[in-house]
Structure formats: C-alpha cells, structure tokens
Design an enzyme around this catalytic site. Structure first.
Site, PDB file in Angstrom:
ATOM      1  N   SER A   1       0.850  -1.189   0.000  1.00  0.00           N
ATOM      2  CA  SER A   1       0.000   0.000   0.000  1.00  0.00           C
ATOM      3  C   SER A   1       0.888   1.242   0.000  1.00  0.00           C
ATOM      4  O   SER A   1       2.117   1.139  -0.007  1.00  0.00           O
ATOM      5  CB  SER A   1      -0.910   0.009   1.235  1.00  0.00           C
ATOM      6  OG  SER A   1      -0.129   0.096   2.420  1.00  0.00           O
ATOM      7  N   LYS A   2       0.260   2.411   0.035  1.00  0.00           N
ATOM      8  CA  LYS A   2       1.007   3.665  -0.035  1.00  0.00           C
ATOM      9  C   LYS A   2       1.983   3.826   1.124  1.00  0.00           C
ATOM     10  O   LYS A   2       3.000   4.496   0.996  1.00  0.00           O
ATOM     11  CB  LYS A   2       0.031   4.850  -0.050  1.00  0.00           C
ATOM     12  CG  LYS A   2      -0.774   4.964  -1.337  1.00  0.00           C
ATOM     13  CD  LYS A   2      -1.704   6.166  -1.292  1.00  0.00           C
ATOM     14  CE  LYS A   2      -2.513   6.282  -2.582  1.00  0.00           C
ATOM     15  NZ  LYS A   2      -3.451   7.428  -2.543  1.00  0.00           N
TER      16      LYS A   2
END
Length: 890
Positions: free
Chosen positions: A386-387
């Site tokens: 994820s980010k």
C-alpha cells in the site's frame, strides 16, 4: 449505443476492404527477440522441410505480420459516418441496440449466439484473447500493472503463434461505479499503461475494433437486453422484495445461525402478479436463478482445482439493481463472453467472483475462460502493499527515474520465473519465456532495492545517448535547466551529467541528484564543524591536507592550477573517437587537454610534497569537491565549468552551484581554522623522528641514488574506491547442496559461516561443478550482502570463486585446511580491527555498490593467489589459493 454487430454490418456495407482493416489491426505489433535470421535458414527442394525448418519459416511469416499504424486507421475510420471509439453508431441508440442484440428480448436463445464469439468452441484451441479491466477510480498501481503485464505477455505470445487469428490484448474500462470513476483517472491509467509499453490491440479510442464499445458505462443497454433475455428464458427473474424485507430476512437467518442469502421469495412467483407489479411501476431488481444443486468447478492455472456449492454459497444474486444499473459480476461476465475473452489473469481477491461469473457464463451458453488468480504483492513487512510502503503508483516510478522495460522485468518476477537463475529480461525475451503455468502460488514481496538493481542492469545495457532524454526529464523535474536555455549548451550539460553518472546509475534520477551533489560544495566553514570520527576529519588530522590545500590555493591564485578549457569542456568525457567515456577510472582528452594537464600537475605536487596514493588524492578531492569520494575529479570539475560558464543552461540556484572561485575562498577559511598540530604530515614527522633517534643520516649521494631509483607501481595508487575492510569475507564450510527445484542453473547450499545457524545461499555453480564435489568444501563467503530471493529461494551471501577472462572456467577459491570456520579474511596493509576496520552494513553494501567497485581489484596472481590490488587474501592459517592464474575473483 455502439455494438460490435452493428459496427460489422456497417463496415461490410461501407468498405469492401474493411475485413483487411480489422485483420490488420489485430495483428501483433511486437515480435520475439533473437529470431532466426535469413542467413541461417537452410531449405531443401527435394525433401520435406524438417521441423526446425518449419519453425524457421513460421518465424519469417511472423515477422511479416506487421500491424498498421493506429493513426492511419484512425484517419480511415474518420471517413465513416457515425464512427466513434472503436465502433460505429447507428442513427439512434434504440436502433443500434436492436441491431446489435438482434432481438435479444425474444425468448429465442439462438439470437444471442452472434454476441458470443466463443460459443460452441473449445477455449484451449483459440488464440489467446486477454483483457485488463481497470476501474478508473485512481492511479495504476503495482498490482494492477502486474496483472496487465501478465495478460499482455500471454496475448503477445499468442499473436506470434496464431498470426492470422483473432487474439490480442483488450483494454476494457469498468466505470460503472459512477460516484468514484473519473475521466482524469481513466486518462491516468491509460497513460501509465502506455508508459509501460503495454499497448492494447482493442480498447477505448481504438479504431475499427470489432467488440466495442470498451467502457462499461457505454454498454448499459446491452446489459439490460441480456438480462431481459435471461428472464424470458427462465434463468433470471424480477424481485420486488423491499430493503426492509431483505433486512428482516437477513436478521432472521443470522438468528437461526444460517449464512444470510436471499430466500427465493420471488423466484417462482405467479407471472400475473409479476406483470401487475411491473405495470404498476413497482421497483424491482433482476436476480439470477441459481440452478438447484449447482456447483461451479474451475481448474485455476495457479491455484489448481477450486469448487463452490453455488446454491449454498450465494443463493439467487442480483444482476440489475432497481435503478437499472448492472452489478459488477454481471457486467464482467457479459463483457468477457461478448468480447471472446479466452483467459483471465487477475488478483486472488477476485477468486470468489468466479462463482457468480461462471454461473452467468453457463446461462449465456458461452464457454468459461481459463482462469489464473495471482497471489497478492506484499510489502517488506509481509502486509498487503500500500502507499505506506512508499511509491506504488506507476507514475511515481516514472517520476523517480525507473525505466519502463526495467519495471516490466521486475513486475514479471513478482510471482513468476522461467526456471533458470536469469533475472534480467528484455521485453522480447519475456514474451518468449512467459508461461502462465509457471506463475507461483505464494505471495511475492515488493523489494525496492531489488527493483533498483534490475533497473541498474537495464541502464548498464544502454548507451549514454539512449539515456539522455530521460536524464533531461529528471533535470527538468528538479528545475536545474533554465527555461529557454541555449540548446547546444543544454545538450552538453545533459551529456556530461549522464556520462559522469552512467556507471553508478540505479535510476535516471540518480544522474540529476549526482549532478547537484557535484555542483555543490559541502566542505564546512571550519575544521571544528567536521563530524567527529568522520573519514574527512581523521584524514585532515593526518596532516597532509593542510599543505596540499594551501598549495592548490596558491597555484589557483597564480593562474598555474589547471582548469577546464572553455573551448572544449567535454574533453574529460570523450575518448579519441568522440565516444562517451562511462568508466570512472578513465578520462578523455589529448596531450594538451585539461585532464592531461591536471594529471601532470598532480605528479608535480606529489614530487614536491613527497606524498602519493591516497595521501595525495584524498586531500585534493576534499579540497576541490568538498567530498571524500565520488567520480573522477577532472570530470567533476568539467561539469562545474559547464554550469558556471557564461550564458550557461544551468539554473544555478536550483542546482546549488558553487563556482571554483567560491570554493577557493571557502577553502581558505577552512584551512585557517585547522589547528597547528594538524598542519604537518604525521608520517613525515614520524619518519624524521625515527631517523634522528637512530642517528642515521643519508649522504647526498645516497639521497640522489634513492631519488633516481625507479619506483615500483602500486596497483592501488589512484584507487579511490571503498576500503577492502568494507567487505565481510569469511571462511565457511558447505554442509549440504541440492538442486534448485525451479532454476536449472542454481545450486542451493547450506553453509556454516560461524553463526548460530548455517546460512542458505543460492549460487550459479551448477554448470561448472557437481553437488558431491561441493559438500564438505571450505569456501570464502561474502557475508554482508542483503538477503534476497533468487528464483524464489532466500539467499543470504555469495560464495567467492575464481574464473578466467571469459568466465568459461569457474573454480572455488581454496582455503587453508587449518583455517577457522567463521574467521574473517584479511588483506596485508589494511587494518581490520576496531571501528575503522568494521565491515559495512548490508544495506550500505548494496546501495553504495561496494562490491561492484572493489571487484575489479579482486584478481588472481600469476601463481593463482586471490588478491586485492596485488595483496593476498589471508586467513589465520595462511594464504588462499586457486587453480586459475591471472583471473578474476567474484
């Protein structure tokens, strides 16, 4: 509404050559690498062609199957009335729908046959038609890019194997989530795919494609018509249950411990009641009628056989909401069936969707595609990527200076390998090697260091000229180039920036950041500002720096210190044939050029001040560049000159340029702050004290004789790389060896290096040695390499071997039998004790490319002794040896 049947009908009526247009469009744009050349073909006029000759002839036919340019097709398509987005519109939406569906509202199922091109066909016999179907609700991220890549690779390989077939890579935009879908996101995803080179054969804005439109938002009438057809054929039904009734139904089932699902209230309702409610305008959904006892079984290419009890798992599910909006699984199944998709590669999170989609395929009478559900990509903490793990969107990787070919190379390895230890592939090699059956089931971990390494390998294969545009882009991102700069001066600066950093590049961004470092000057204002214990401070304390720096200042102020020639500022970067020099230990220029003048000056300074090697080069580097390490000094000074010249193309403020004049002024202040005790060479003082103590004095004749004696060249004179102490090379013993299950050239080894647990290391020794010859052998192991997976095997370290020049012969380095397991290998003349001699951390060895910089100096002598700069590798039991003379150690 633009639909394929309508498009084909109008095309046939409008243009006699339309079929060739469509056929040309679906032919492949890419071809396999390393194809057999014409000169290697052998044909016989008297015998049937051999299998090899047939394959070679097929290769030539593939080469001829070139695809027409999209711009040309768009131009031709624009002459058709009502052309738009890969299809042809009829005069009204109703007329288009009627023609395309061909009366789908009637109960005759055969009317749907024309919508489903794979009906009554075997999927495995058809050319692969692959699809990538992103939702335009954000950027294209790593997981989606890998999915697109795997589908693209299968499609491209299929186009080579079925040249005249209908195979291809289809891009379909699943934008039915109106609240979240945006045109900006769609444009972003398409731009990212284009940057990666994953060009689609059919998709939005594709000219004359047969199965458009390719946005789900433009196919709503088709979904409604097919839903109506399923109702009339008894495979779906209207459901008038209200939200309140459904909530009560769910609560009742949960209270009874039953998995909530629709109870079939309207499944077999009286047709008259249904008709009356429809006539009254009551809202209703359309539900799929799951056949009693239905099971869905798929043979997933990654996960094997997967099955579901459909009736018990999902119950009768919704196809159309009461608003008329189709649900996701219905759209996907209809689109895959109507676009002739043969294989679906997607993330494992979509596996449960396969149940509903499979039931819909069966109801439509269309064969299900083959499925391959790939495992998730995880971050290094083993959580879903994820980010928070850093850059995950493709556009960010572009901004960070990664190459599209390197990205697809690395993405391909996140869940697939070709069965060898090869990790670097060209695009053509990937197309040739990729096989859906070699996608692995286990999750893959996204390793940024590994991606950078892959990117660096691709950059090494490229010429400087091929990278210039990418480096210019990075310089632009950092604002280092002036707007409207002189083109010639801009080109020179970009060329010098690229050539200077080429050898050390991991990303093209590194060239820009390196240029900014070179143009800056980080020497502090005063000696006291140097970090205690730093390499620079300890070097200044040795006493050589002050005298050398003051000499440089004196020569600069008198005009005798060489500076780059303004008429030829690229001399340091070009060889005699005007080709870029990328090796850091090489410089260009003829006898009258700046690099040669600088070299002569350094010799003069060395002789005058009685210093050489690192005692000269380190002080000079710090004085001129403000750094203790970096690229060759004349190249750095030449880049500075390019950034400082009149009407330069460089934005001095953004690039933090410190001119040579400003450097000399700052250097003066720094030298003034150096304490007296550090202004004289400590080595010279020690030598003088020893001579005085021993009472030994050389006669004038002895001094002249010593000066006249030829000096023996030290291989490490001029070496400015990392110290050999940076490497943690230990004695180890191989306890166990086995063949890697999936890589033909790899051995897996369990090696005792004196730690609590033995290490597991993968090596490419299988082509050179037998497993039984390795077990029990004492070896040298480079231990401070970061653990990484080789073809899925976790490898932590590297076995050092000796090899001849072309690496056709590889042998283990022999360790004295009395050496101790786990002891550290040393080199004479280097202090391996204390903090100074401590090996670098694993991350630093990888990121700074320490081994790559030291490796050219690791060689075997004429007697087969492994050495660093001519000094032997030693254990407590003596010198290491090898059977290879004048070879390399790696």
């Amino acid at each position: 509404m633009k639909l394929n049947m309508a498009s084909m009908a109008l095309l046939a009526a409008s243009l006699s050559s339309t079929s060739s247009l469509v056929c040309a469009f679906t032919r492949p744009a890419n071809h396999r690498g390393a194809l057999t050349t014409l000169s290697k073909l052998h044909f016989s006029t008297t015998k049937e062609p051999t299998q090899q000759q047939q394959q070679q002839q097929s290769t030539i036919r593939r080469r001829k199957a070139l695809k027409q340019n999209n711009a040309t097709l768009l131009s031709r398509a624009s002459t058709f009335t009502n052309y738009k987005d890969g299809a042809l519109f009829l005069s009204t939406t109703e007329e288009s729908t009627t023609t395309a569906v061909n009366g789908a509202a009637s109960s005759d199922e055969s009317n749907l046959d024309n919508l489903f091109p794979n009906k009554n066909k075997s999927i495995i016999d058809l050319p692969p038609r692959m699809r990538f179907a992103p939702s335009p609700t954000g950027s294209l991220h790593v997981g989606g890019a890998r999915t697109a890549l795997y589908n693209w690779l299968v499609a491209k390989k299929g186009q080579l194997d079925f040249v005249e077939g209908d195979g291809g890579f289809v891009l379909r935009v699943e934008d039915t989530d109106v609240a979240r879908s945006t045109k900006e996101s769609e444009d972003s995803v398409l731009a990212d795919l284009s940057w990666l080179g994953l060009t689609w054969d059919e998709g939005p804005n594709t000219p004359l494609a047969k199965y458009g439109p390719y946005r789900q938002s433009e196919r709503s009438t088709l979904y409604s018509k097919i839903a109506n057809s399923l109702i009339e054929s008894g495979k779906a039904y209207p459901c008038f249950s209200t939200p309140e009734e459904l909530d009560a139904m769910k609560a009742r089932m949960e209270a009874e411990g039953i998995p909530p699902r629709y109870d079939g209230t309207w499944r077999d309702a009286d047709p008259e009641v249904v008709k009356a409610k429809i006539d009254a305008g009551d809202p209703y959904t359309v539900r799929f009628k799951v056949p009693a006892g239905a099971r869905v079984v798929i043979d997933d290419a990654v996960r094997g056989t997967v099955s579901w009890d459909a009736e018990a798992t999902v119950g009768d599910f919704i196809l159309l909401r009461s608003s008329g909006v189709p649900v996701y699984n219905f759209c996907v199944a209809v689109d895959d069936a109507s676009m002739g998709i043969t294989t679906v590669i997607r993330a494992e999170e979509h596996l449960t969707n396969t149940l509903r989609q499979g039931l819909i395929f069966d109801a439509l009478g269309a064969p299900r595609p083959r499925y391959a559900h790939c495992s998730l990509i995880l971050g290094e903490d083993k959580q879903k990527l994820s980010k928070r793990h850093g850059a995950t969107s493709c556009n960010q990787f572009r901004l960070d200076g990664f190459l599209p070919d390197a990205m697809i190379n690395y993405l391909a390895l996140l869940g697939w390998n070709d069965g060898t230890d090869n990790e670097i592939f060209t695009r053509e090699e990937l197309i040739d090697a990729f096989d859906i059956d070699r996608i692995v089931k286990s999750p893959s971990v996204f390793d940024m260091d590994k991606l950078k390494w892959v990117n660096s390998q691709h950059l090494k294969r490229m010429e400087v000229e091929e990278i210039l545009g990418l480096v210019e882009e990075q310089l632009g991102f950092m604002g280092m180039i002036k707007e409207g700069a002189d083109e010639a001066k801009k080109s020179d600066f970009i060329f010098a920036t690229t050539a200077l950093a080429k050898q050390m590049l991991e990303t093209t961004q590194d060239a820009a950041t390196n240029a900014k470092t070179v143009l800056g000057y980080s020497l502090p204002a005063a000696f006291a500002d140097l970090e205690d214990g730093s390499e620079a401070k300890e070097m200044v304390k040795q006493g050589n720096f002050y005298g050398i720096a003051m000499k440089i200042i004196e020569m600069y102020e008198s005009g005798s210190f060489p500076i780059p020639n303004s008429s030829n500022l690229l001399a340091a970067f070009m060889d005699g044939s005007n080709k870029a020099i990328v090796e850091d230990n090489q410089v260009g220029g003829d006898e009258t050029s700046y690099p040669q003048a600088y070299k002569a000056t350094m010799k003069s300074v060395a002789k005058e001040m009685q210093v050489k090697g690192k005692n000269l080069f380190h002080p000079v580097r710090l004085a001129l560049t403000g750094e203790m390490s970096g690229q060759e000094v004349t190249k750095q000074m030449s880049l500075l000159a390019l950034a400082s010249e009149d009407d330069t193309a460089v934005n001095a403020e953004a690039a933090d340029v410190v001119t040579i004049e400003a450097r000399m002024e700052k250097l003066k202040g720094f030298c003034d702050s150096i304490p007296e005790e550090f202004r004289a060479s400590k080595q010279a003082s020690d030598d003088a004290a020893n001579r005085s103590k021993d009472g030994k004095k050389q006669s004038k004749a002895e001094e002249e004789a010593a000066a006249a004696a030829p000096a023996v060249a030290d291989p490490l004179d001029g070496y400015e790389g990392p110290p050999i102490t940076a490497l943690d090379i230990r004695v180890g013993r191989i306890n166990k060896v086995w063949v890697h299950e999936e890589a033909d050239k790899l051995f897996c080894e369990e090696i005792d290096v004196g730690e609590d647990e033995p290490r597991q290391i993968a090596s490419g020794l299988r082509p050179y040695m037998n497993a039984e010859d390795l077990e029990g052998r004492m070896v040298l192991v480079l231990c401070n390499l970061k653990a990484r997976k080789l073809a899925g095997f976790p490898s932590h370290g590297m076995v050092l071997c000796a090899s001849n020049e072309d690496h056709s012969v590889v042998k283990l380095v022999s360790v004295p039998v009395e050496a101790k397991i786990g002891e550290r290998v040393t080199v004479p003349g280097f202090d391996f004790e204390g903090e100074e001699g401590a090996p670098f951390a694993e991350n630093k060895v990888g990121k700074k490319k320490v081994f790559e910089k030291i490796a050219p100096f690791l060689q075997t002598s004429e007697y087969g002794v492994p050495t660093f700069g001519g000094r032997p590798l030693l254990t407590s039991a003596g010198v290491c040896t090898s059977p290879i003379n004048k070879g390399s150690v790696s």
